[in-house]
Design a protein around this motif. Sequence first.
Motif, PDB file in Angstrom:
ATOM      1  N   UNK A  45       0.812  -1.210   0.000  1.00 17.95           N
ATOM      2  CA  UNK A  45       0.000   0.000   0.000  1.00 17.95           C
ATOM      3  C   UNK A  45       0.845   1.259   0.000  1.00 17.95           C
ATOM      4  N   UNK A  46       0.234   2.371   0.428  1.00 16.37           N
ATOM      5  CA  UNK A  46       0.907   3.666   0.513  1.00 16.37           C
ATOM      6  C   UNK A  46       1.664   3.743   1.835  1.00 16.37           C
ATOM      7  N   UNK A  47       2.970   3.862   1.750  1.00 11.10           N
ATOM      8  CA  UNK A  47       3.800   3.929   2.961  1.00 11.10           C
ATOM      9  C   UNK A  47       4.480   5.289   2.986  1.00 11.10           C
ATOM     10  N   UNK A  48       3.979   6.195   3.839  1.00  9.60           N
ATOM     11  CA  UNK A  48       4.448   7.577   3.823  1.00  9.60           C
ATOM     12  C   UNK A  48       5.869   7.721   4.348  1.00  9.60           C
ATOM     13  N   UNK A  49       6.248   6.930   5.351  1.00 13.11           N
ATOM     14  CA  UNK A  49       7.608   7.011   5.878  1.00 13.11           C
ATOM     15  C   UNK A  49       8.632   6.589   4.831  1.00 13.11           C
ATOM     16  N   UNK A  69      10.061  -3.328  -0.761  1.00 13.92           N
ATOM     17  CA  UNK A  69      10.271  -3.240  -2.204  1.00 13.92           C
ATOM     18  C   UNK A  69       9.472  -2.053  -2.731  1.00 13.92           C
ATOM     19  N   UNK A  70      10.133  -1.170  -3.477  1.00 10.53           N
ATOM     20  CA  UNK A  70       9.451  -0.038  -4.099  1.00 10.53           C
ATOM     21  C   UNK A  70       8.636  -0.532  -5.290  1.00 10.53           C
ATOM     22  N   UNK A  71       7.347  -0.229  -5.289  1.00 15.51           N
ATOM     23  CA  UNK A  71       6.462  -0.614  -6.387  1.00 15.51           C
ATOM     24  C   UNK A  71       6.289   0.610  -7.289  1.00 15.51           C
ATOM     25  N   UNK A  72       7.174   0.723  -8.270  1.00 15.73           N
ATOM     26  CA  UNK A  72       7.167   1.905  -9.130  1.00 15.73           C
ATOM     27  C   UNK A  72       5.943   1.920 -10.032  1.00 15.73           C
ATOM     28  N   UNK A  92      12.966   7.515   1.082  1.00 23.04           N
ATOM     29  CA  UNK A  92      13.674   7.080  -0.121  1.00 23.04           C
ATOM     30  C   UNK A  92      13.236   7.807  -1.393  1.00 23.04           C
ATOM     31  N   UNK A  93      12.026   8.340  -1.413  1.00 25.55           N
ATOM     32  CA  UNK A  93      11.581   9.104  -2.557  1.00 25.55           C
ATOM     33  C   UNK A  93      11.366   8.309  -3.820  1.00 25.55           C
ATOM     34  N   UNK A  94      11.446   6.982  -3.766  1.00 25.78           N
ATOM     35  CA  UNK A  94      11.316   6.164  -4.971  1.00 25.78           C
ATOM     36  C   UNK A  94       9.888   6.151  -5.503  1.00 25.78           C
ATOM     37  N   UNK A  95       8.938   5.960  -4.616  1.00 26.26           N
ATOM     38  CA  UNK A  95       7.548   5.800  -5.002  1.00 26.26           C
ATOM     39  C   UNK A  95       6.680   5.918  -3.763  1.00 26.26           C
ATOM     40  N   UNK A  96       5.367   6.041  -3.967  1.00 25.84           N
ATOM     41  CA  UNK A  96       4.433   6.065  -2.847  1.00 25.84           C
ATOM     42  C   UNK A  96       4.073   4.653  -2.401  1.00 25.84           C
ATOM     43  N   UNK A  97       4.101   3.707  -3.340  1.00 22.52           N
ATOM     44  CA  UNK A  97       3.599   2.353  -3.086  1.00 22.52           C
ATOM     45  C   UNK A  97       4.750   1.408  -2.752  1.00 22.52           C
ATOM     46  N   UNK A 134      15.123  -2.604  -9.642  1.00 24.96           N
ATOM     47  CA  UNK A 134      14.113  -2.289  -8.643  1.00 24.96           C
ATOM     48  C   UNK A 134      14.801  -1.916  -7.339  1.00 24.96           C
ATOM     49  N   UNK A 135      14.167  -1.035  -6.581  1.00 25.05           N
ATOM     50  CA  UNK A 135      14.760  -0.570  -5.337  1.00 25.05           C
ATOM     51  C   UNK A 135      14.264  -1.410  -4.169  1.00 25.05           C
TER      52      UNK A 135
END
Length: 315
Positions: free
Chosen positions: A229-233, A282-285, A238-243, A271-272
């Motif tokens: 989901x959306x992880x604000x921290x 895992x960053x879901x871009x 990391x600034x990679x993505x919201x998800x 992938x980050x």
Amino acid sequence: MMKVLHAAAPDLPVLRFETQKAEENIRPDMWGYDNDGPRVFIENKFWAGLTEHQPVSYLEKLAAYNRPSIILFVVPDAREQILWRELCRRLQEAGIAATGKNTLSGPITLAAATATGPVMALASWTRLISALALSVADDPFARNDLAQLQALCEAADIDAFVPILPRHVTDQRMPAFVLQLNAIVQASVELAVSENILTLNGLKPQASWNRIGRYIKFSFENGPGVWVGLHFDLWKQYGETLLWMVFSQTDWGRALQSKPLLEPWAAREDKFVAFQNSELAIALNLVFGEDKDHVVRRLAGLYKDIADALCPPGA
């Protein structure tokens, strides 16, 4: 400043500098000129994202002069690796090779020669200000300017409290955007469940002060359970993505067992992945500029790729 730049581009001549100058679709914060045109672009960043023209259009502009040149991004310490990954990703998407990637010891911490000609480099505010301070130790006016710049950097600390303004609470586009992302996550999970990639098995949505999402489980035998989901921290850090997809350290999440399987996959697929506090994230871009159905299918496809990395077909 020339001493700093020579660390990454030693062939540069002595330059004169100008600020706030725009040409066509580019507007670097600082230009460095010799008699034949621009040789240096310096772009100062704190926490704002790159513009659509950075760095590709900037590199193309410098390359047109066919002389040694450099584009330098100056960023907060915590953003060095994150922004460098994004810069390199944009070069790759534009088909521009970057060779000889180096980690330097001075203010410029990362640099790479690009196939277009100019060098792309990155420096941190902390190291840059320290280097400049050494060069102006006997100049009280320059020291005062640097002190003001240091204060600006401290004021731009991402964790500092920002006074709430009317525009922060009256802009209805932000809650609409967050709700849209929630709908995308929900639809992608439902699609992955229908394709037997994931299972819910009575698992529920979960939200807290720092994240909004749900628990899911990979459907293959003994598949780990994760939060998605959306992880604000993580977005802020990391600034990679919201998800994000997060594996916990529990027997259910199995972060430690999943880490050696997912890190090689992440390196191959660019992938980050972050591992901290015994959790694997895992960053879901997201894909940009596409309709909802395409974004949902790409996200469900990413779940499938992660499942295959954890349990290859036929294993």
